[in-house]
Scaffold this motif. Sequence first.
Motif, short mmCIF file in Angstrom:
data_model
loop_
_atom_site.label_atom_id
_atom_site.label_comp_id
_atom_site.label_asym_id
_atom_site.label_seq_id
_atom_site.Cartn_x
_atom_site.Cartn_y
_atom_site.Cartn_z
N GLY A 21 0.78 -1.37 -0.27
CA GLY A 21 -0.08 0.02 0.00
C GLY A 21 0.63 1.47 0.12
N LEU A 22 1.74 1.41 0.94
CA LEU A 22 2.51 2.52 0.82
C LEU A 22 3.38 3.00 -0.32
CD1 LEU A 22 3.88 4.67 2.98
CD2 LEU A 22 5.51 3.22 3.33
N THR A 23 3.73 1.89 -1.29
CA THR A 23 4.49 2.53 -2.36
C THR A 23 3.41 2.17 -3.62
OG1 THR A 23 5.27 -0.14 -2.47
CG2 THR A 23 6.79 1.58 -1.70
N LYS A 24 2.37 2.13 -3.18
CA LYS A 24 1.21 2.39 -4.38
C LYS A 24 0.85 1.18 -5.22
CE LYS A 24 1.04 6.38 -2.54
NZ LYS A 24 1.74 6.29 -1.43
N GLY A 25 0.55 0.19 -4.68
CA GLY A 25 -0.34 -1.01 -5.29
C GLY A 25 0.67 -2.16 -5.80
N GLN A 26 1.87 -2.26 -5.55
CA GLN A 26 2.24 -3.35 -6.33
C GLN A 26 2.14 -4.70 -5.67
OE1 GLN A 26 4.28 -0.77 -4.85
NE2 GLN A 26 5.31 0.15 -6.32
N PHE A 27 1.90 -5.82 -6.32
CA PHE A 27 1.83 -7.03 -5.45
C PHE A 27 2.70 -7.44 -4.50
CE2 PHE A 27 4.54 -8.96 -8.80
CZ PHE A 27 5.28 -10.01 -8.20
N SER A 28 2.21 -7.92 -3.35
CA SER A 28 3.05 -8.43 -2.19
C SER A 28 3.25 -9.81 -2.12
CB SER A 28 2.52 -7.93 -0.99
OG SER A 28 1.18 -8.89 -0.59
N PRO A 29 4.21 -10.48 -1.04
CA PRO A 29 4.15 -11.83 -1.08
C PRO A 29 2.98 -12.83 -0.71
CG PRO A 29 5.85 -10.78 0.02
CD PRO A 29 4.90 -9.66 -0.34
N THR A 30 1.74 -11.92 -0.24
CA THR A 30 0.66 -12.55 0.02
C THR A 30 -0.38 -12.30 -1.00
OG1 THR A 30 -0.12 -10.59 1.36
CG2 THR A 30 0.95 -12.71 2.63
N SER A 31 -0.12 -11.65 -1.95
CA SER A 31 -1.29 -11.42 -3.26
C SER A 31 -1.45 -12.63 -3.74
CB SER A 31 -0.65 -10.44 -4.10
OG SER A 31 -0.18 -9.19 -3.70
N LYS A 32 -2.79 -12.75 -4.12
CA LYS A 32 -3.20 -13.81 -4.94
C LYS A 32 -2.93 -14.21 -6.44
CE LYS A 32 -7.81 -13.64 -2.42
NZ LYS A 32 -7.40 -12.63 -1.43
N LEU A 33 -2.49 -15.34 -6.44
CA LEU A 33 -2.15 -15.54 -7.97
C LEU A 33 -3.43 -14.98 -9.06
CD1 LEU A 33 -1.29 -19.68 -7.85
CD2 LEU A 33 0.11 -17.84 -8.45
N GLY A 34 -2.87 -14.68 -10.12
CA GLY A 34 -3.59 -13.96 -10.97
C GLY A 34 -4.08 -12.25 -10.88
N LYS B 238 -4.00 -8.60 -10.83
CA LYS B 238 -3.66 -7.66 -11.63
C LYS B 238 -3.47 -6.52 -10.63
CE LYS B 238 -5.84 -9.21 -15.82
NZ LYS B 238 -6.70 -8.83 -16.97
N THR B 239 -1.89 -5.90 -10.51
CA THR B 239 -1.53 -4.83 -9.68
C THR B 239 -0.76 -3.83 -10.75
OG1 THR B 239 0.69 -5.80 -8.79
CG2 THR B 239 -1.61 -6.69 -7.60
N LYS B 240 -0.14 -3.01 -9.91
CA LYS B 240 0.63 -1.86 -10.76
C LYS B 240 1.96 -2.53 -11.19
CE LYS B 240 -1.76 1.81 -9.77
NZ LYS B 240 -1.27 2.77 -8.66
N PRO C 24 0.77 -6.23 -14.07
CA PRO C 24 -0.33 -5.84 -15.05
C PRO C 24 -1.32 -7.14 -15.79
CG PRO C 24 1.51 -5.30 -16.06
CD PRO C 24 1.88 -5.66 -14.86
N LEU C 25 -0.38 -8.27 -15.77
CA LEU C 25 -1.02 -9.51 -16.61
C LEU C 25 -1.32 -10.47 -15.65
CD1 LEU C 25 1.13 -9.62 -19.46
CD2 LEU C 25 -1.03 -8.67 -19.53
N GLY C 26 -1.35 -10.18 -14.33
CA GLY C 26 -1.77 -10.97 -13.22
C GLY C 26 -0.29 -11.64 -12.34
N VAL C 27 -0.50 -11.92 -10.99
CA VAL C 27 0.48 -12.41 -10.26
C VAL C 27 0.79 -13.76 -10.50
CG1 VAL C 27 1.21 -13.04 -7.89
CG2 VAL C 27 0.00 -10.94 -8.43
#
Length: 340
Positions: A128-141, A143-145, A148-151
């Motif tokens: 959140g602080l760095t504005k929406g990149q996926f984190s180590p707990t983000s779900k497969l697939g 789409k974040t900053k 863009p094609l899915g985690v």
Amino acid sequence: MENTVLKPKDFASDQDVKWCPGCGDYSVLKQVQSVMPEIGVERENIVFVSGIGCSSRFPYYMNTYGMHSIHGRAPAIVSGLKIANPELSVWVITGDGDSMSIGGNHLIHLMRRNMDVNLLLFNNEIYGLTKGQFSPTSKLGQKTKSSPLGVIDAPFNPLALVMGASATFVARTIDRDPKHMREILKRGNDHKGTSTIEIYQNCNVFNDGAFEVFTDKKVKANNVLFLEHGKPLVFGENNSKGIRINGLSPEVVELTDGKYTEEDLWIHDENDKNKASLLVRFFDDPSEENALPRPFGIFYAEDRITYDDAVQVQVEEAKEMKGEKSLDDLLRGDHFWIHD
């Protein structure tokens, strides 16, 4: 020393709280401030230490001692702090990015050492602080900053990770259930050792609704399993479903067709490491067919000597063997060379 009975407002600092409006962090802050008067510790003996991230602003908002440290290193800071002053009530504030990425190594060693501290892991499944990149707990697939094609990285299951690292207190709660959160916070505080509490926390700007299936009244009952020590694992509308052990595998059964009753179900025992190791892996995607419900509550609690107590034991043993030493004696050591 405090001369008056403290109230939650006494633990609120004079700093403006700067999180996005609607952020789940506000709820966590409120509940922590609410339970602080109940733990019976003076404010000058309470310390909050954080790493980096939205959640890590937390120490600024607590009218206690605190430190905003560096990315992922809060466990290292509190280890030194607790050893130097074992009487302190120490709280670690971290996020899923802070603790599961750069801080992962520090986290697992805090677990195995069992420092007597309380770790609150704010999990919003995003940076959140760095504005929406996926984190180590983000779900497969997802789409974040930065995806863009899915985690494509498999997400960490934080509680499975800490169980594997020999954690002695493992629990989960959620920002939208303040009563439950307060109960878990108090139990964690009472635990002698490292209490690890994962808190599902909604980031309404970059990952809004990530945990809606666990909070929406329309679907919550079928997706949430509340753990209660000594009671069967039941969930669903009017507790219409349960969990039984079939061989070594947990399975969902219906309690309304007469085939199974609560006597056939898994009885929760928060002191059973084997069962807790299964429970932390109830991590299915709720949208999948026959998905296991997500547990909330205390998975595991173990009584084991803390690292800080073990250090003090060794200090006393060293004093008995070698007597009290001056700093100069300690620096010189027992073996040194004298120029002639």
